[in-house]
Design a protein around this motif. Structure first.
Motif, PDB file in Angstrom:
ATOM      1  N   ASP A 138      47.729  42.116  45.060  1.00 22.04           N
ATOM      2  CA  ASP A 138      47.270  42.317  46.264  1.00 22.04           C
ATOM      3  C   ASP A 138      47.756  41.663  47.405  1.00 22.04           C
ATOM      4  O   ASP A 138      47.693  40.577  47.668  1.00 22.04           O
ATOM      5  N   ASP A 139      47.520  42.652  48.468  1.00 22.04           N
ATOM      6  CA  ASP A 139      47.803  41.559  49.757  1.00 22.04           C
ATOM      7  C   ASP A 139      46.362  41.476  49.836  1.00 22.04           C
ATOM      8  O   ASP A 139      45.971  41.698  50.540  1.00 22.04           O
ATOM      9  N   THR A 161      44.800  39.065  42.976  1.00 22.13           N
ATOM     10  CA  THR A 161      44.772  40.083  43.349  1.00 22.13           C
ATOM     11  C   THR A 161      43.133  40.477  43.897  1.00 22.13           C
ATOM     12  O   THR A 161      42.055  39.261  44.057  1.00 22.13           O
ATOM     13  N   PHE A 162      43.110  42.127  43.907  1.00 21.61           N
ATOM     14  CA  PHE A 162      41.487  42.241  44.460  1.00 21.61           C
ATOM     15  C   PHE A 162      40.439  41.865  43.676  1.00 21.61           C
ATOM     16  O   PHE A 162      39.219  41.084  44.085  1.00 21.61           O
ATOM     17  N   ALA A 197      39.926  47.102  45.470  1.00 20.08           N
ATOM     18  CA  ALA A 197      40.186  47.209  43.976  1.00 20.08           C
ATOM     19  C   ALA A 197      39.594  48.633  43.282  1.00 20.08           C
ATOM     20  O   ALA A 197      40.335  48.680  42.560  1.00 20.08           O
TER      21      ALA A 197
END
Length: 216
Positions: A138-139, A161-162, A197
């Motif tokens: 994820d960003d 990732t979140f 998320a």
């Protein structure tokens, strides 16, 4: 009768019993040789022109002897350069005498056989293509307070990732990014990541409007 024929890379106009000097042939003295590249025939005024050669026509000749031609002087000079060079050259020749001119029925030399291509080596079965790498994480920069350098540092630490960021304690995050210049407050990052998320972007955006660099 006369013919124009190609012999040893040159073209000659020849008639029966005529002597011709051609570039050195590999045929031994006393042996016969046939030239089948006849370009033109004149038989008692009837002219036949090849396209480019006349099928079946040929000139039969006998090798008389091998010899050298007259010496030719080759002189080179460069004006006002003091360069002068003098060489002599004598061309290797073969004297032949034309015995017969065939208008048809000449046998063409058999073409050289092509070498059979070596059997191709069996190619080893190609390895199955490697599975595509896992899709990018994820960003993390969408979390208020995280910039490109911090996001890169977190990725290098295995947090991509979140969901992974949400499970990481704020103190642990601060430890991971300790070498990144600046005063970073990580207290809200796990909660922001949790909202991201879960896809609660509106709630996250509303909360981020109240934050200052990730600080409540």
């Amino acid at each position: 009768m006369y013919a124009i024929v190609e012999m040893a890379g040159q073209q000659f106009k020849v008639a029966k019993d005529q002597k011709v000097y051609v570039h050195r042939l590999q045929t031994e003295e006393g042996e016969k040789v046939t030239f089948d590249r006849v370009l033109l025939l004149d038989d008692a005024g009837t002219v036949t022109v090849g396209a480019p050669v006349i099928d079946g026509a040929a000139v039969e000749a006998k090798v008389v002897k091998h010899l050298k031609g007259d010496k030719v002087i080759v002189f080179k000079k460069k004006r006002r350069k003091g360069y002068r060079k003098k060489n002599g050259h004598r061309q290797y020749l073969t004297e032949i005498v034309v015995e017969n001119i065939l208008t048809s029925g000449a046998k063409k030399a058999a073409p050289a056989k092509k070498k059979e291509a070596a059997p191709k080596k069996e190619e080893a079965p190609k390895a199955a293509p490697a599975k595509a790498k896992a899709s990018k994480g994820d960003d993390l920069k969408k979390v208020e307070g995280i910039g490109p350098k911090i996001a890169q540092t977190l990725n290098e630490a295995g947090i991509t990732t979140f969901a992974e960021l949400a499970k990481t304690d704020a103190a642990k995050i601060a430890e991971i990014i300790a070498d990144v210049r600046g005063n970073h407050v990580t207290d809200t990052w796990p909660k922001q990541a949790e909202l991201a998320a879960e896809g609660k972007w509106d709630e996250l955006k509303k909360w981020q409007d109240e934050l200052d660099g990730g600080k409540a």
